[in-house]
Design a protein around this motif. Structure first.
Motif, short mmCIF file in Angstrom:
data_model
loop_
_atom_site.label_atom_id
_atom_site.label_comp_id
_atom_site.label_asym_id
_atom_site.label_seq_id
_atom_site.Cartn_x
_atom_site.Cartn_y
_atom_site.Cartn_z
N ALA A 199 0.76 -1.19 0.10
CA ALA A 199 -0.22 0.15 0.03
C ALA A 199 0.73 1.17 -0.07
O ALA A 199 1.88 1.09 0.50
CB ALA A 199 -0.87 0.08 1.18
N ALA A 200 0.48 2.31 -0.48
CA ALA A 200 1.34 3.65 -0.54
C ALA A 200 0.66 4.29 0.65
O ALA A 200 -0.47 4.85 0.99
CB ALA A 200 0.70 4.34 -1.83
N SER A 201 1.68 4.42 1.61
CA SER A 201 1.62 5.44 2.84
C SER A 201 2.10 6.88 2.59
O SER A 201 1.53 7.57 3.29
CB SER A 201 2.27 4.92 3.95
N ASN A 202 2.96 6.98 1.72
CA ASN A 202 3.54 8.59 1.39
C ASN A 202 3.81 9.09 2.54
O ASN A 202 3.48 10.47 2.84
CB ASN A 202 2.26 9.14 0.85
N GLN A 203 4.56 8.44 3.36
CA GLN A 203 5.40 9.11 4.75
C GLN A 203 4.40 9.71 5.62
O GLN A 203 4.55 10.52 6.42
CB GLN A 203 6.23 10.14 4.08
N ASP A 204 3.13 9.15 5.56
CA ASP A 204 2.06 9.69 6.60
C ASP A 204 1.88 8.43 7.65
O ASP A 204 1.34 7.32 7.14
CB ASP A 204 0.83 9.79 5.66
N PRO A 205 2.12 8.77 8.92
CA PRO A 205 1.94 7.74 9.97
C PRO A 205 0.32 7.27 9.97
O PRO A 205 0.15 5.96 10.28
CB PRO A 205 2.43 8.38 11.14
N ASN A 206 -0.69 8.04 9.83
CA ASN A 206 -2.00 7.66 9.87
C ASN A 206 -2.38 6.65 8.57
O ASN A 206 -2.96 5.66 9.15
CB ASN A 206 -2.95 8.81 9.80
N LYS A 207 -1.95 6.98 7.49
CA LYS A 207 -2.12 6.29 6.26
C LYS A 207 -1.51 4.90 6.53
O LYS A 207 -1.96 3.81 6.19
CB LYS A 207 -1.77 6.76 5.00
N ALA A 211 -3.36 1.28 6.72
CA ALA A 211 -3.17 0.57 5.95
C ALA A 211 -2.75 -0.77 6.43
O ALA A 211 -3.16 -2.11 5.98
CB ALA A 211 -2.01 0.80 5.15
N VAL A 212 -1.90 -0.99 7.45
CA VAL A 212 -1.51 -2.12 8.21
C VAL A 212 -2.56 -2.82 8.78
O VAL A 212 -2.75 -4.01 8.88
CB VAL A 212 -0.32 -1.67 9.40
N LEU A 213 -3.58 -2.04 9.52
CA LEU A 213 -4.74 -2.70 10.11
C LEU A 213 -5.62 -3.51 8.86
O LEU A 213 -6.08 -4.47 8.93
CB LEU A 213 -5.49 -1.68 10.72
N SER A 214 -5.53 -3.05 7.79
CA SER A 214 -6.28 -3.60 6.53
C SER A 214 -5.41 -4.75 6.33
O SER A 214 -6.00 -5.85 5.83
CB SER A 214 -6.61 -2.71 5.68
N MET A 215 -4.25 -4.59 6.07
CA MET A 215 -3.34 -5.84 5.66
C MET A 215 -3.49 -6.86 6.25
O MET A 215 -3.68 -8.15 6.02
CB MET A 215 -2.10 -5.36 5.61
N ALA A 216 -3.54 -6.69 7.85
CA ALA A 216 -3.63 -7.68 8.87
C ALA A 216 -5.00 -8.43 8.87
O ALA A 216 -4.98 -9.55 9.00
CB ALA A 216 -3.15 -7.30 10.22
N GLN A 217 -5.93 -7.63 8.55
CA GLN A 217 -7.41 -8.17 8.57
C GLN A 217 -7.61 -9.12 7.28
O GLN A 217 -7.88 -10.30 7.28
CB GLN A 217 -8.43 -7.13 8.46
N ALA A 218 -7.12 -8.81 6.27
CA ALA A 218 -6.81 -9.68 5.00
C ALA A 218 -6.01 -10.68 5.12
O ALA A 218 -6.28 -11.67 4.20
CB ALA A 218 -6.86 -8.83 3.95
N ASN A 219 -5.04 -10.50 5.80
CA ASN A 219 -4.00 -11.67 5.62
C ASN A 219 -3.47 -11.96 7.19
O ASN A 219 -2.69 -11.50 7.85
CB ASN A 219 -2.43 -10.89 5.05
N PRO A 220 -4.24 -12.85 7.77
CA PRO A 220 -4.09 -13.13 9.46
C PRO A 220 -2.54 -13.39 9.41
O PRO A 220 -2.33 -13.45 10.84
CB PRO A 220 -5.07 -14.01 9.76
N ASN A 221 -2.01 -14.09 8.57
CA ASN A 221 -0.64 -14.62 8.88
C ASN A 221 0.46 -13.80 8.70
O ASN A 221 1.55 -14.04 8.64
CB ASN A 221 -0.42 -15.88 8.15
N LEU A 222 0.08 -12.36 8.49
CA LEU A 222 0.84 -11.43 8.27
C LEU A 222 2.18 -11.04 9.20
O LEU A 222 1.79 -11.09 10.46
CB LEU A 222 0.32 -10.10 7.85
N GLY A 223 3.44 -11.32 8.85
CA GLY A 223 4.56 -11.59 9.89
C GLY A 223 5.39 -10.48 9.89
O GLY A 223 6.22 -10.37 10.79
#
Length: 345
Positions: A199-207, A211-223
């Motif tokens: 995902a593109a975060s563009n140096q924005d901590p909020n983005k 993005a990480v919350l969405s990634m982890a929800q879609a990929n429970p084994n994200l390590g």
């Protein structure tokens, strides 16, 4: 250490002149590596409050002082290439002898860089490049090596097997290179490490956080996660902590917050360029670019009307920062040891 490096650099330049048998006459032949009164060199960046730039300017400033030159730190606090170019033009109006610039995006800086050179201001790029411009040198850490080093550190910590994601800032050359090298290294050396999200975060901590919350929800084994700069790591680490701390956050660059988080185990690690070397050697390259009469190589530069100072790439090196060595990278401790005021002087 820096005095030794400067001595070697100057000795090498002197040797090159002696071996060339050149009958050149520098503006100050008795002491060629000294600035004329009021001779100004500037450093220009985007997101000027980011701590990464401070050690770069610290050593840029030191090299300038050692050679009797004036230096200034300039830029824009925004992540906006138009605003950075405006700040570049503002310092250019003061007719500095040279500008060490970190171009946020390469192509938009082609015209400003070329215009500056035509005006008589030497330009050297650092950390990110504008390769299609007429800049005379580029100094950076090897972004490919940084990406590969980050990939190896993460994969080894995970036993060579697992799922990972990346956060990125499309369009910023050095960041794009780090991410591409990270992914390529995983594919070539660690085939059991699988890229499952980006995902593109563009140096924005909020983005980055969202993005990480969405990634982890879609990929429970994200390590694991990799991002090419520290601002995104702040948000990514917060998300990782809220998710139970199972995701290893690997980033690039450090600041006090990142170092604290590395020591606390909230961030796994970081690859950090040797910023001081960027500034010191960047200044030396800029000085030589601004004083081409010091250089007389055996080529057609003089007859072609070109600046003989051309260095396609100077590698300043990098370090892998973990909890074991994080104490060596705090900016405040560095300034205290050196007895200076950083960008405020």
């Amino acid at each position: 250490m820096m005095t030794t490096l400067r001595a070697r650099f100057l000795a090498g330049a002197a040797l090159a002149m002696a071996l060339s048998g050149a009958a050149v006459a520098p503006a100050n032949a008795a002491e060629p590596f000294r600035c004329a009164p009021g001779e100004l060199y500037a450093m220009n960046v985007m997101v000027s409050g980011v701590e990464y730039w401070f050690p770069v300017y610290e050593m840029f400033k030191q090299a300038g002082k050692q050679m009797g030159c004036e230096t200034i730190y300039t830029g824009t606090p925004d992540y906006d290439v138009t605003k950075q170019i405006a700040s570049f033009d503002q310092i250019l109006a003061r007719q500095p002898k040279g500008i060490l610039v970190h171009p946020m995006n390469s192509d938009p800086f082609i015209e400003p860089i070329n215009r500056a050179i035509e005006q008589g201001t030497a330009i050297v790029t650092f950390a990110a490049d504008s390769p299609n411009s007429n800049r005379t040198a580029f100094i950076t850490s090897n972004n490919d090596l940084e990406g590969r080093g980050a990939a190896d550190a993460v994969a080894e910590a995970m036993g060579g097997k697992g799922e990972y994601g990346v956060l990125e800032n499309p369009g910023q050359d050095n960041h794009d290179r780090r991410v591409a090298a990270f992914i390529k290294r995983m594919e070539e050396k660690w085939p059991d490490m699988k890229l499952v999200a980006r995902a593109a975060s563009n140096q924005d901590p909020n983005k980055a956080y969202q993005a990480v919350l969405s990634m982890a929800q879609a990929n429970p084994n994200l390590g694991a996660l990799f991002m090419p700069e520290a601002n995104s790591a702040l948000g990514a680490a917060q998300a990782s902590v809220e998710l139970g701390g199972k995701i290893k956050v690997m980033t690039a660059d450090v600041n006090a917050k990142i170092l604290d988080m590395i020591k606390a185990g909230q961030v796994f690690g970081s690859v950090n360029p040797n910023q001081g070397m960027q500034g010191y050697m960047g200044f030396m390259a800029l000085y030589l670019a601004a004083h081409p009469d010091l250089i007389d190589p055996m080529n057609d530069a003089k007859s072609a009307g070109k600046n003989p100072m051309v260095i396609p790439f100077i590698d300043n090196g990098y370090a892998v920062v973990t909890a074991s060595n994080a104490d060596d990278f705090y900016w405040d401790k560095y300034l205290k040891r050196r007895g200076t005021k950083g960008i405020d002087e």
